[in-house]
Design a protein around this motif. Structure first.
Motif, PDB file in Angstrom:
ATOM      1  N   VAL A   1       0.999  -1.148   0.106  1.00 56.05           N
ATOM      2  CA  VAL A   1      -0.085   0.292  -0.078  1.00 56.05           C
ATOM      3  C   VAL A   1       0.819   0.966  -0.320  1.00 56.05           C
ATOM      4  CG1 VAL A   1      -1.744   1.277   0.965  1.00 56.05           C
ATOM      5  CG2 VAL A   1      -1.897  -0.953   1.112  1.00 56.05           C
ATOM      6  N   ILE A   2       0.572   1.899  -0.805  1.00 61.82           N
ATOM      7  CA  ILE A   2       1.499   3.291  -1.182  1.00 61.82           C
ATOM      8  C   ILE A   2       0.834   4.473  -0.470  1.00 61.82           C
ATOM      9  CG2 ILE A   2       2.405   4.949  -2.699  1.00 61.82           C
ATOM     10  CD1 ILE A   2       3.603   2.357  -2.842  1.00 61.82           C
ATOM     11  N   ASN A   3      -0.955   4.137  -1.087  1.00 58.85           N
ATOM     12  CA  ASN A   3      -1.745   5.647  -0.073  1.00 58.85           C
ATOM     13  C   ASN A   3      -3.500   4.763  -0.219  1.00 58.85           C
ATOM     14  OD1 ASN A   3      -2.743   8.038   0.473  1.00 58.85           O
ATOM     15  ND2 ASN A   3      -1.835   9.337  -1.073  1.00 58.85           N
ATOM     16  N   CYS A   4      -3.799   5.506   0.640  1.00 59.76           N
ATOM     17  CA  CYS A   4      -5.192   5.155   0.920  1.00 59.76           C
ATOM     18  C   CYS A   4      -6.001   6.528   1.367  1.00 59.76           C
ATOM     19  CB  CYS A   4      -5.805   4.330   1.155  1.00 59.76           C
ATOM     20  SG  CYS A   4      -4.856   4.619   3.467  1.00 59.76           S
ATOM     21  N   SER A   5      -7.283   6.111   0.086  1.00 62.26           N
ATOM     22  CA  SER A   5      -8.003   7.452   0.250  1.00 62.26           C
ATOM     23  C   SER A   5      -8.379   8.162   2.128  1.00 62.26           C
ATOM     24  CB  SER A   5      -9.659   6.965   0.330  1.00 62.26           C
ATOM     25  OG  SER A   5     -10.121   6.452   0.779  1.00 62.26           O
ATOM     26  N   GLY A   6      -8.280   7.475   2.767  1.00 63.39           N
ATOM     27  CA  GLY A   6      -8.979   7.749   4.332  1.00 63.39           C
ATOM     28  C   GLY A   6      -9.607   8.102   4.790  1.00 63.39           C
ATOM     29  N   GLU A   7     -11.004   7.769   4.076  1.00 64.01           N
ATOM     30  CA  GLU A   7     -12.190   7.576   3.956  1.00 64.01           C
ATOM     31  C   GLU A   7     -12.980   6.746   5.089  1.00 64.01           C
ATOM     32  OE1 GLU A   7     -14.187   7.881   0.706  1.00 64.01           O
ATOM     33  OE2 GLU A   7     -13.219   9.959  -0.070  1.00 64.01           O
ATOM     34  N   ASN A   8     -13.055   6.542   6.095  1.00 69.27           N
ATOM     35  CA  ASN A   8     -14.299   5.940   7.199  1.00 69.27           C
ATOM     36  C   ASN A   8     -13.325   5.792   8.380  1.00 69.27           C
ATOM     37  OD1 ASN A   8     -16.727   6.789   6.018  1.00 69.27           O
ATOM     38  ND2 ASN A   8     -16.412   5.251   4.191  1.00 69.27           N
ATOM     39  N   GLY A   9     -12.057   5.749   8.438  1.00 73.89           N
ATOM     40  CA  GLY A   9     -11.478   5.005   8.823  1.00 73.89           C
ATOM     41  C   GLY A   9     -10.756   4.016   8.645  1.00 73.89           C
ATOM     42  N   THR A  10     -10.029   3.958   7.931  1.00 78.85           N
ATOM     43  CA  THR A  10      -9.891   2.998   6.615  1.00 78.85           C
ATOM     44  C   THR A  10      -8.448   2.564   7.792  1.00 78.85           C
ATOM     45  OG1 THR A  10      -8.869   2.015   4.554  1.00 78.85           O
ATOM     46  CG2 THR A  10      -7.419   3.992   5.554  1.00 78.85           C
ATOM     47  N   LEU A  11      -8.290   0.376   7.649  1.00 74.98           N
ATOM     48  CA  LEU A  11      -7.808  -0.059   8.437  1.00 74.98           C
ATOM     49  C   LEU A  11      -6.436  -0.350   7.548  1.00 74.98           C
ATOM     50  CD1 LEU A  11      -9.447  -2.961   9.382  1.00 74.98           C
ATOM     51  CD2 LEU A  11      -9.517  -1.191  10.418  1.00 74.98           C
ATOM     52  N   TRP A  12      -5.990   0.237   6.212  1.00 72.95           N
ATOM     53  CA  TRP A  12      -4.676   0.230   5.091  1.00 72.95           C
ATOM     54  C   TRP A  12      -4.087   0.928   5.350  1.00 72.95           C
ATOM     55  CZ3 TRP A  12      -6.023  -5.363   4.762  1.00 72.95           C
ATOM     56  CH2 TRP A  12      -7.189  -4.898   4.644  1.00 72.95           C
ATOM     57  N   GLY A  13      -2.933   0.689   6.300  1.00 71.10           N
ATOM     58  CA  GLY A  13      -2.378   2.824   6.154  1.00 71.10           C
ATOM     59  C   GLY A  13      -0.806   2.360   5.482  1.00 71.10           C
ATOM     60  N   ALA A  14       0.162   2.775   4.842  1.00 73.81           N
ATOM     61  CA  ALA A  14       1.380   2.784   4.043  1.00 73.81           C
ATOM     62  C   ALA A  14       1.934   1.979   4.127  1.00 73.81           C
ATOM     63  CB  ALA A  14       1.437   4.402   4.245  1.00 73.81           C
ATOM     64  N   GLY A  15       2.875   1.045   3.911  1.00 74.67           N
ATOM     65  CA  GLY A  15       3.911  -0.066   4.071  1.00 74.67           C
ATOM     66  C   GLY A  15       3.277  -1.160   4.071  1.00 74.67           C
ATOM     67  N   LEU A  16       1.845  -1.437   4.180  1.00 75.26           N
ATOM     68  CA  LEU A  16       1.507  -2.665   4.499  1.00 75.26           C
ATOM     69  C   LEU A  16       1.015  -3.368   2.973  1.00 75.26           C
ATOM     70  CD1 LEU A  16      -0.333  -4.010   6.824  1.00 75.26           C
ATOM     71  CD2 LEU A  16      -2.506  -3.200   6.098  1.00 75.26           C
ATOM     72  N   GLN A  17       1.851  -4.690   3.274  1.00 74.27           N
ATOM     73  CA  GLN A  17       1.978  -5.736   1.973  1.00 74.27           C
ATOM     74  C   GLN A  17       0.328  -6.837   2.219  1.00 74.27           C
ATOM     75  OE1 GLN A  17       5.310  -7.848   1.956  1.00 74.27           O
ATOM     76  NE2 GLN A  17       6.330  -6.177   1.157  1.00 74.27           N
ATOM     77  N   LEU A  18       0.031  -6.701   1.038  1.00 73.14           N
ATOM     78  CA  LEU A  18      -1.055  -7.777   0.567  1.00 73.14           C
ATOM     79  C   LEU A  18      -0.961  -8.783  -0.131  1.00 73.14           C
ATOM     80  CD1 LEU A  18      -3.700  -3.900   0.946  1.00 73.14           C
ATOM     81  CD2 LEU A  18      -3.440  -6.115   3.179  1.00 73.14           C
ATOM     82  N   ILE A  19      -2.600  -9.408  -0.113  1.00 74.90           N
ATOM     83  CA  ILE A  19      -2.119 -10.704  -1.256  1.00 74.90           C
ATOM     84  C   ILE A  19      -3.745 -10.544  -1.633  1.00 74.90           C
ATOM     85  CG2 ILE A  19      -2.005 -13.038  -2.023  1.00 74.90           C
ATOM     86  CD1 ILE A  19      -0.737 -13.701   0.563  1.00 74.90           C
ATOM     87  N   VAL A  20      -3.506 -10.839  -2.776  1.00 68.86           N
ATOM     88  CA  VAL A  20      -4.316  -9.453  -3.656  1.00 68.86           C
ATOM     89  C   VAL A  20      -4.996 -11.004  -4.776  1.00 68.86           C
ATOM     90  CG1 VAL A  20      -5.093  -7.555  -2.412  1.00 68.86           C
ATOM     91  CG2 VAL A  20      -3.638  -7.715  -5.072  1.00 68.86           C
ATOM     92  N   GLU A  21      -6.316 -10.815  -5.640  1.00 65.70           N
ATOM     93  CA  GLU A  21      -5.969 -11.231  -6.773  1.00 65.70           C
ATOM     94  C   GLU A  21      -5.760 -10.415  -8.049  1.00 65.70           C
ATOM     95  OE1 GLU A  21      -9.822 -13.369  -7.644  1.00 65.70           O
ATOM     96  OE2 GLU A  21     -10.293 -12.923  -5.418  1.00 65.70           O
ATOM     97  N   ALA A  22      -4.741 -10.959  -8.725  1.00 63.89           N
ATOM     98  CA  ALA A  22      -3.585 -10.457  -9.463  1.00 63.89           C
ATOM     99  C   ALA A  22      -4.815  -9.475 -11.023  1.00 63.89           C
ATOM    100  CB  ALA A  22      -3.024 -11.196 -10.643  1.00 63.89           C
ATOM    101  N   HIS A  23      -5.973  -9.800 -11.521  1.00 64.62           N
ATOM    102  CA  HIS A  23      -7.302  -9.838 -12.458  1.00 64.62           C
ATOM    103  C   HIS A  23      -7.655  -8.590 -11.478  1.00 64.62           C
ATOM    104  CE1 HIS A  23      -9.981 -11.816  -9.960  1.00 64.62           C
ATOM    105  NE2 HIS A  23     -10.558 -11.044 -10.133  1.00 64.62           N
ATOM    106  N   MET A  24      -7.864  -8.419 -10.127  1.00 63.03           N
ATOM    107  CA  MET A  24      -8.423  -6.802  -9.348  1.00 63.03           C
ATOM    108  C   MET A  24      -7.128  -5.713  -9.470  1.00 63.03           C
ATOM    109  SD  MET A  24     -11.088  -7.725  -8.429  1.00 63.03           S
ATOM    110  CE  MET A  24     -11.710  -7.164  -7.498  1.00 63.03           C
ATOM    111  N   LEU A  25      -6.247  -5.860  -9.743  1.00 67.57           N
ATOM    112  CA  LEU A  25      -5.495  -4.447 -10.007  1.00 67.57           C
ATOM    113  C   LEU A  25      -5.248  -4.221 -11.564  1.00 67.57           C
ATOM    114  CD1 LEU A  25      -2.167  -6.397  -8.454  1.00 67.57           C
ATOM    115  CD2 LEU A  25      -3.971  -5.008  -7.418  1.00 67.57           C
ATOM    116  N   ARG A  26      -5.442  -2.208 -12.236  1.00 65.55           N
ATOM    117  CA  ARG A  26      -5.362  -2.179 -12.508  1.00 65.55           C
ATOM    118  C   ARG A  26      -4.218  -0.548 -13.326  1.00 65.55           C
ATOM    119  NH1 ARG A  26     -10.880   0.842 -13.095  1.00 65.55           N
ATOM    120  NH2 ARG A  26     -12.631  -0.787 -12.563  1.00 65.55           N
TER     121      ARG A  26
END
Length: 68
Positions: free
Chosen positions: A43-68
């Motif tokens: 994660v580089i940056n997030c919207s910050g809306e609704n107290g998001t759990l995703w912080g910068a520097g966090l590594q996530l596993i995602v489905e590759a077809h969901m990336l743009r």
């Protein structure tokens, strides 16, 4: 230019796998390795809306077809 995601989107960057697989097996020239349906992203940056759990520097596993 300063990019800031909105609407609960995340700005991520894929993490490259630097493992080189050198083996003594000969393969045809048109052979392609099977790619995983998942990707590791950081994660580089997030919207910050609704107290998001995703912080910068966090590594996530995602489905590759969901990336743009």
């Amino acid at each position: 230019m300063n990019f800031t995601p909105v609407n609960n989107y995340l700005w991520v960057q894929t993490v490259e796998d630097n493992e080189a697989e050198d083996s003594g097996i000969l393969l045809p020239q048109d052979y392609r390795a099977v790619e995983s349906p998942f990707a590791v992203v950081e994660v580089i940056n997030c919207s910050g809306e609704n107290g998001t759990l995703w912080g910068a520097g966090l590594q996530l596993i995602v489905e590759a077809h969901m990336l743009r």
